[in-house]
Scaffold this motif. Sequence first.
Motif, short mmCIF file in Angstrom:
data_model
loop_
_atom_site.label_atom_id
_atom_site.label_comp_id
_atom_site.label_asym_id
_atom_site.label_seq_id
_atom_site.Cartn_x
_atom_site.Cartn_y
_atom_site.Cartn_z
N LEU A 1 25.93 -31.03 -0.30
CA LEU A 1 24.56 -31.35 -0.70
C LEU A 1 23.81 -30.04 -0.81
O LEU A 1 23.86 -29.21 0.11
N ILE A 2 23.11 -29.84 -1.92
CA ILE A 2 22.30 -28.65 -2.13
C ILE A 2 20.90 -29.10 -2.49
O ILE A 2 20.71 -29.90 -3.41
N GLY A 3 19.92 -28.62 -1.74
CA GLY A 3 18.53 -28.96 -2.00
C GLY A 3 17.73 -27.70 -2.27
O GLY A 3 18.20 -26.58 -2.09
N SER A 4 16.49 -27.89 -2.69
CA SER A 4 15.61 -26.75 -2.94
C SER A 4 14.20 -27.08 -2.49
O SER A 4 13.86 -28.24 -2.22
N GLY A 5 13.36 -26.05 -2.46
CA GLY A 5 11.95 -26.27 -2.21
C GLY A 5 11.29 -26.96 -3.38
O GLY A 5 11.92 -27.25 -4.41
N PHE A 6 10.00 -27.22 -3.24
CA PHE A 6 9.29 -27.99 -4.27
C PHE A 6 7.81 -27.68 -4.21
O PHE A 6 7.31 -27.07 -3.25
N VAL A 7 7.10 -28.09 -5.26
CA VAL A 7 5.65 -28.02 -5.29
C VAL A 7 5.10 -29.43 -5.42
O VAL A 7 5.81 -30.34 -5.85
N LYS A 8 3.85 -29.61 -5.05
CA LYS A 8 3.19 -30.90 -5.19
C LYS A 8 2.12 -30.83 -6.27
O LYS A 8 1.42 -29.83 -6.40
N ILE A 9 2.04 -31.88 -7.06
CA ILE A 9 1.01 -31.96 -8.09
C ILE A 9 0.33 -33.32 -8.01
O ILE A 9 0.93 -34.29 -7.53
N ALA A 10 -0.93 -33.37 -8.45
CA ALA A 10 -1.67 -34.64 -8.45
C ALA A 10 -1.02 -35.60 -9.43
O ALA A 10 -0.41 -35.20 -10.43
N GLY A 11 -1.16 -36.89 -9.15
CA GLY A 11 -0.46 -37.91 -9.91
C GLY A 11 -0.74 -37.92 -11.40
O GLY A 11 0.13 -38.28 -12.18
N ASP A 12 -1.94 -37.50 -11.81
CA ASP A 12 -2.28 -37.59 -13.23
C ASP A 12 -2.13 -36.25 -13.95
O ASP A 12 -2.53 -36.11 -15.10
N GLU A 13 -1.54 -35.24 -13.28
CA GLU A 13 -1.40 -33.93 -13.89
C GLU A 13 0.02 -33.72 -14.42
O GLU A 13 0.97 -34.32 -13.93
N GLU A 14 0.13 -32.85 -15.42
CA GLU A 14 1.44 -32.40 -15.87
C GLU A 14 1.72 -31.06 -15.21
O GLU A 14 0.83 -30.21 -15.12
N PRO A 15 2.94 -30.87 -14.72
CA PRO A 15 3.23 -29.60 -14.03
C PRO A 15 3.18 -28.44 -15.01
O PRO A 15 3.79 -28.48 -16.08
N GLY A 16 2.43 -27.40 -14.64
CA GLY A 16 2.45 -26.20 -15.45
C GLY A 16 3.66 -25.34 -15.08
O GLY A 16 4.42 -25.68 -14.17
N GLU A 17 3.83 -24.26 -15.78
CA GLU A 17 4.94 -23.37 -15.46
C GLU A 17 4.61 -22.58 -14.21
O GLU A 17 3.47 -22.18 -14.01
N TRP A 18 5.58 -22.41 -13.33
CA TRP A 18 5.37 -21.54 -12.18
C TRP A 18 6.51 -20.56 -12.09
O TRP A 18 7.63 -20.83 -12.49
N LEU A 19 6.20 -19.38 -11.56
CA LEU A 19 7.16 -18.30 -11.53
C LEU A 19 8.11 -18.45 -10.35
O LEU A 19 7.72 -18.89 -9.26
N LEU A 20 9.35 -18.05 -10.57
CA LEU A 20 10.35 -17.99 -9.52
C LEU A 20 10.61 -16.53 -9.19
O LEU A 20 10.27 -15.64 -9.97
N PRO A 21 11.21 -16.25 -8.04
CA PRO A 21 11.54 -14.86 -7.72
C PRO A 21 12.41 -14.23 -8.81
O PRO A 21 13.24 -14.90 -9.42
N GLU A 22 12.17 -12.95 -9.08
CA GLU A 22 12.92 -12.27 -10.13
C GLU A 22 14.42 -12.25 -9.82
O GLU A 22 15.25 -12.41 -10.71
N ALA A 23 14.74 -12.03 -8.56
CA ALA A 23 16.14 -12.05 -8.15
C ALA A 23 16.45 -13.42 -7.54
O ALA A 23 15.56 -14.12 -7.04
N PHE A 24 17.72 -13.82 -7.62
CA PHE A 24 18.10 -15.10 -7.02
C PHE A 24 17.79 -15.06 -5.53
O PHE A 24 18.09 -14.09 -4.84
N CYS A 25 17.17 -16.13 -5.04
CA CYS A 25 16.63 -16.14 -3.70
C CYS A 25 17.69 -16.49 -2.66
O CYS A 25 18.84 -16.79 -2.96
#
Length: 321
Positions: free
Chosen positions: A111-135
């Motif tokens: 099983l492999i999981g990842s972190g996450f962000v939360k958004i309000a129910g009526d919003e569309e997720p915008g783009e968010w940056l990830l670390p430049e190097a693999f974390c």
Amino acid sequence: MKFSVVIPLYNKAAFIVSAVESALAQSLSPHEVIVVDDGSTDGGAELAEAIGDPRVRVVRQRNAGVSAARNHAIELATGEWIAFLDADDWHHPEFLAYIAKAHMTCPEADLIGSGFVKIAGDEEPGEWLLPEAFCEVELIDDLRARWMRMHPFFTSSVAVRAQRLKAMQPCFAVGESFGEDLDVWFRIADQAPVALVHAPLAAYRVEVAGSLAAKGHQGNLPAYLARMRIHAMDGTIPERFSRSALWFVAQQEITIAREELAAGRRREALRWLMSARSAAIGRRWQITFLLALLAPAKVAERWQRWRLNSADAFAQQGTLP
């Protein structure tokens, strides 16, 4: 790696297209996207079909609940790994690529999981940056202990080796829609390590009507916790995790006690604390017990509200208060 993305759908027409398109827009293309329509009445299945991508497969079943829908999709999946995505959530374009890299780093994890962000129910997720190097990838041995430090992932930021899931069928307890996912993750973690990618790779919608994350114990211990306690005592859970499992159940009972206390039900709070008395040497139990005995109802309610706000603020970086 071939990924099957499975999406249970029930009356989420407002979000299903966004969810499916996020699965299709991966830098590592999915092998297939399986949408199981669980008897929707709002036309969501037709919207998914209208996307017209050959990788998308929409299947229908009579309404039987999210667990039955996920089990159905697992049976149909032909990928090597199965990634989960709820119909009102969203995958970052690098989700599958990062999961594949984590597999290379920790090939023993099922099983492999990842972190996450939360958004309000009526919003569309915008783009968010990830670390430049693999974390960093963390290998978790005792998932229950890790879960009480913070919630490291959620259902839509998880991928599981298909062979493991198919051997466990039916994976998700049919008829249950609270804790049915945790039940599966913990049972997998009892048999194989869990890997965690320290990057936010999925978006979790909050405050959505009919959300699968809606909570409520309704006066009883949730079924998955009742099973966990039984299995820790009868040897179903491996011995090295049995104590942790019993401790985890007690911690959830303390949480329920706090909810009862905040609602002004002092007697019910004390009943739950007595059920969790195996954890009485712990700070969480003792603070809650003192509040149940001594604090006025309004004080307990304000304290619970503060605690929940603090827990939400530190969910991905600290310990629960």
